[in-house]
Motif scaffolding. Structure first.
Motif, PDB file in Angstrom:
ATOM      1  N   HIS A  56     103.638 -83.699  22.098  1.00 20.05           N
ATOM      2  CA  HIS A  56     102.138 -83.748  22.524  1.00 20.05           C
ATOM      3  C   HIS A  56     101.691 -85.017  23.176  1.00 20.05           C
ATOM      4  O   HIS A  56     102.086 -85.917  23.197  1.00 20.05           O
ATOM      5  CB  HIS A  56     100.997 -83.014  21.505  1.00 20.05           C
ATOM      6  CG  HIS A  56     100.530 -84.121  20.475  1.00 20.05           C
ATOM      7  ND1 HIS A  56     101.446 -84.719  19.613  1.00 20.05           N
ATOM      8  CD2 HIS A  56      99.462 -84.694  20.119  1.00 20.05           C
ATOM      9  CE1 HIS A  56     100.840 -85.447  18.842  1.00 20.05           C
ATOM     10  NE2 HIS A  56      99.656 -85.418  19.109  1.00 20.05           N
ATOM     11  N   HIS A  58      99.163 -86.915  23.106  1.00 15.53           N
ATOM     12  CA  HIS A  58      98.028 -88.094  22.791  1.00 15.53           C
ATOM     13  C   HIS A  58      98.977 -89.593  23.041  1.00 15.53           C
ATOM     14  O   HIS A  58     100.227 -89.669  22.802  1.00 15.53           O
ATOM     15  CB  HIS A  58      97.655 -87.875  21.228  1.00 15.53           C
ATOM     16  CG  HIS A  58      96.759 -86.940  21.020  1.00 15.53           C
ATOM     17  ND1 HIS A  58      96.650 -86.110  19.768  1.00 15.53           N
ATOM     18  CD2 HIS A  58      95.758 -86.324  22.019  1.00 15.53           C
ATOM     19  CE1 HIS A  58      95.509 -85.147  19.945  1.00 15.53           C
ATOM     20  NE2 HIS A  58      94.956 -85.248  21.216  1.00 15.53           N
ATOM     21  N   ASP A  60      99.095 -92.075  21.221  1.00 16.72           N
ATOM     22  CA  ASP A  60      99.920 -92.476  20.196  1.00 16.72           C
ATOM     23  C   ASP A  60     101.357 -91.973  19.890  1.00 16.72           C
ATOM     24  O   ASP A  60     102.159 -92.252  18.925  1.00 16.72           O
ATOM     25  CB  ASP A  60      99.239 -92.514  18.773  1.00 16.72           C
ATOM     26  CG  ASP A  60      98.829 -91.244  18.396  1.00 16.72           C
ATOM     27  OD1 ASP A  60      98.243 -90.393  18.839  1.00 16.72           O
ATOM     28  OD2 ASP A  60      99.069 -90.961  17.097  1.00 16.72           O
ATOM     29  N   HIS A  61     101.552 -91.190  20.751  1.00 22.43           N
ATOM     30  CA  HIS A  61     102.849 -90.196  20.900  1.00 22.43           C
ATOM     31  C   HIS A  61     103.610 -90.561  22.139  1.00 22.43           C
ATOM     32  O   HIS A  61     104.697 -90.442  22.225  1.00 22.43           O
ATOM     33  CB  HIS A  61     102.590 -88.798  20.481  1.00 22.43           C
ATOM     34  CG  HIS A  61     102.002 -88.531  19.196  1.00 22.43           C
ATOM     35  ND1 HIS A  61     102.915 -87.959  18.247  1.00 22.43           N
ATOM     36  CD2 HIS A  61     100.613 -88.726  18.636  1.00 22.43           C
ATOM     37  CE1 HIS A  61     102.231 -87.976  17.079  1.00 22.43           C
ATOM     38  NE2 HIS A  61     101.060 -88.445  17.459  1.00 22.43           N
ATOM     39  N   HIS A 114      96.575 -78.562  17.215  1.00 25.08           N
ATOM     40  CA  HIS A 114      96.158 -79.900  17.272  1.00 25.08           C
ATOM     41  C   HIS A 114      95.628 -80.185  18.743  1.00 25.08           C
ATOM     42  O   HIS A 114      94.656 -80.715  19.071  1.00 25.08           O
ATOM     43  CB  HIS A 114      97.353 -80.975  16.716  1.00 25.08           C
ATOM     44  CG  HIS A 114      96.757 -82.191  16.818  1.00 25.08           C
ATOM     45  ND1 HIS A 114      96.144 -82.906  16.126  1.00 25.08           N
ATOM     46  CD2 HIS A 114      97.512 -83.158  17.695  1.00 25.08           C
ATOM     47  CE1 HIS A 114      95.905 -84.308  16.189  1.00 25.08           C
ATOM     48  NE2 HIS A 114      96.792 -84.370  17.251  1.00 25.08           N
ATOM     49  N   ASP A 133     102.195 -83.842  15.346  1.00 21.76           N
ATOM     50  CA  ASP A 133     100.804 -83.779  14.523  1.00 21.76           C
ATOM     51  C   ASP A 133     100.460 -82.451  14.025  1.00 21.76           C
ATOM     52  O   ASP A 133      99.136 -82.210  13.895  1.00 21.76           O
ATOM     53  CB  ASP A 133      99.714 -84.656  15.288  1.00 21.76           C
ATOM     54  CG  ASP A 133      99.774 -86.262  15.440  1.00 21.76           C
ATOM     55  OD1 ASP A 133     100.814 -86.484  14.833  1.00 21.76           O
ATOM     56  OD2 ASP A 133      98.900 -86.621  16.102  1.00 21.76           O
TER      57      ASP A 133
END
Ligand code: ZN
Ligand code: FE
Length: 241
Positions: A56, A58, A60-61, A114, A133
């Motif tokens: 996904h 985000h 932090d990914h 999410h 997540d």
């Protein structure tokens, strides 16, 4: 041969998974939020990263995507439904697509909730799941862009996988999840036992993942929710826990 799956901690509680197939010599990384620790680990092992698999959008990914592309020549596989938010993507995938690492094949599962286009990668022959997540040890992702109905559907799909399936979660959230699980299901002895084990591991500074589908079926209050309404209620309670 079995995949080599290496856990790389990043930021305060992320796990980035570096996955190597010794037969083909190929290496990929799942959700590299940060490039530096990933490049350092791959270089130390003499592995060249040919692919990045994102679950996904985000930061932090995906934050390390471009630097790993630049350093190792990796190409980025990302959810088609989030293409606009992942500009480094080279190949867009959706439900039922297959992605390979050497001869190892993963199926793409659409598991939105999410985020709106979240996907998971399931190596069914290897009994390995990368749920991003969506699924955590004793927990599930927050419902930022989707709803409880979607999360319930995702939990049911995961629960139907063989119990020995290893689950490579993207965050170390287990202690907080376990404490909530104890409240959600006070009569569940497996949860009480696991909470104690998780407390001991964390006190020793150790990781609590990967987990397994079998363990989650016994101790994850979101996978165990009997209905969409119960999952929604538990998710709201955990958000405020
Ligand atoms: Zn996320
Ligand atoms: Fe995350």
């Amino acid at each position: 041969m079995a995949l080599d799956i290496v856990r790389i901690p990043a930021f305060s509680d992320n796990y980035i998974w570096l996955v190597h197939d010794a037969d083909s010599g190929e290496t990929m990384v799942v959700d590299p939020g940060d490039a530096a620790p990933v490049i350092a680990e791959a270089d130390r092992r003499g592995w060249t990263i040919s692919a990045i698999w994102n679950t996904h959008w985000h930061p932090d990914h995906i934050g390390g995507n471009q630097a790993i592309k630049d350093a190792h020549g990796a190409s980025v596989i990302a959810p088609a439904a989030e293409a606009a938010k992942i500009p480094s993507a080279d190949r867009l995938v959706a439900e039922g697509d297959t992605v390979k690492l050497g001869a190892h094949v993963a199926t793409v599962l659409e598991t939105p909730a999410h985020t709106g286009g979240h996907i998971s990668y399931h190596f069914d022959q290897d009994a390995a799941l990368f749920p991003g997540d969506t699924l955590f040890a004793m927990g599930c992702g927050r419902l930022f862009e989707g709803n409880a109905e979607q999360m319930y559907a995702a939990m049911q799909r995961f629960a139907a996988m063989p119990p020995e399936t290893q689950v490579y979660c993207a965050h170390e959230y287990t202690l907080s999840n376990a404490r909530y699980a104890r409240v959600a299901e006070p009569e569940n002895a497996a949860i009480a036992k696991r909470l104690a084990a998780v407390e001991a591991l964390r006190a020793a500074g150790e990781a609590t993942v990967p987990t397994s589908i079998g363990e989650e079926r016994a101790t994850n209050p979101f996978m165990r929710a009997a209905s969409v309404a119960e999952l929604a209620e538990r998710r709201a309670a955990k958000d405020a826990f």
